[in-house]
Design a protein around this motif. Structure first.
Motif: not given
Length: 202
Positions: A16-20, A47-48, A56-58
């Motif tokens: 998930a972290m990679y794909e975002a 990352i916000g 949730l993270a932006e």
């Protein structure tokens, strides 16, 4: 966490972290493409997190689009603008050394560090001792992130990776869940040989 006594990768979170980040990068590349840029330098991946939800993270990708005034720069192998986390000065130095970037390469690994048992904790009270569960878990996670970054560079047929950085963050997940994120610029030699000028002391 059902396996709280076991150190292991949390593969779903790693992906998930990679794909975002990949999504944010793709949108940045599309914007540079619309500008007719050859590439993007000084790329920063931020990352916000917001109080609206702990899950949730932006993900933000930002950089400077560049275009060679004589049209000599090459795009990435996929035809899109290349990406690089090098600063403008470092990018110029890279070109002067006879190399060019082919793309930003990255690797992510989210790892759960095993909790230590109560008896082991009690035996260590008041002592300065190594926590081997943390040591081994951090080592393994670090290696996985760097291997994945290197694999991306190999897929681009790069000669090497410059400006590599290794970041360690927990993103608010708690002290036993840590992400290692490796990022750098994959490079290949230019067709023409170049040599950096000798440094001049000032």
């Amino acid at each position: 966490q059902s396996n709280w006594k076991q150190s292991m990768e949390m593969a779903v979170l790693s992906q998930a972290m990679y794909e975002a980040r990949e999504l944010a990068m793709t949108r940045m590349e599309e914007e540079a493409d619309q500008l007719g840029a050859d590439g993007i330098v000084g790329v920063r991946l931020d990352i916000g997190r917001y109080e609206g939800g702990e899950h949730l993270a932006e993900f933000i990708a930002i950089g400077t689009a560049v275009k060679h005034h004589e049209g000599e720069l090459h795009r990435a192998p996929n035809g899109r603008p290349f990406t690089s986390d090098l600063s403008g000065q470092d990018f110029w130095t890279l070109l002067a050394s006879g190399h060019r970037p082919v793309g930003l390469v990255m690797g992510s690994c989210v790892y759960h560090v095993a909790h230590q048992g109560m008896m082991a904790t009690m035996r260590q009270v008041g002592q300065n001792v190594e926590m081997p569960n943390f040591t081994q878990a951090l080592y393994d996670a670090r290696e996985l992130a760097m291997e994945r970054m290197q694999k991306e560079a190999e897929e681009l047929h790069a000669e090497g990776i410059v400006g590599a950085q290794l970041q360690e963050r927990s993103h608010g997940w708690g002290s036993h869940v840590i992400e290692f994120f490796a990022v750098g610029t994959a490079v290949v030699p230019l067709a023409t040989e170049s040599r950096l000028p000798e440094p001049i002391p000032t």
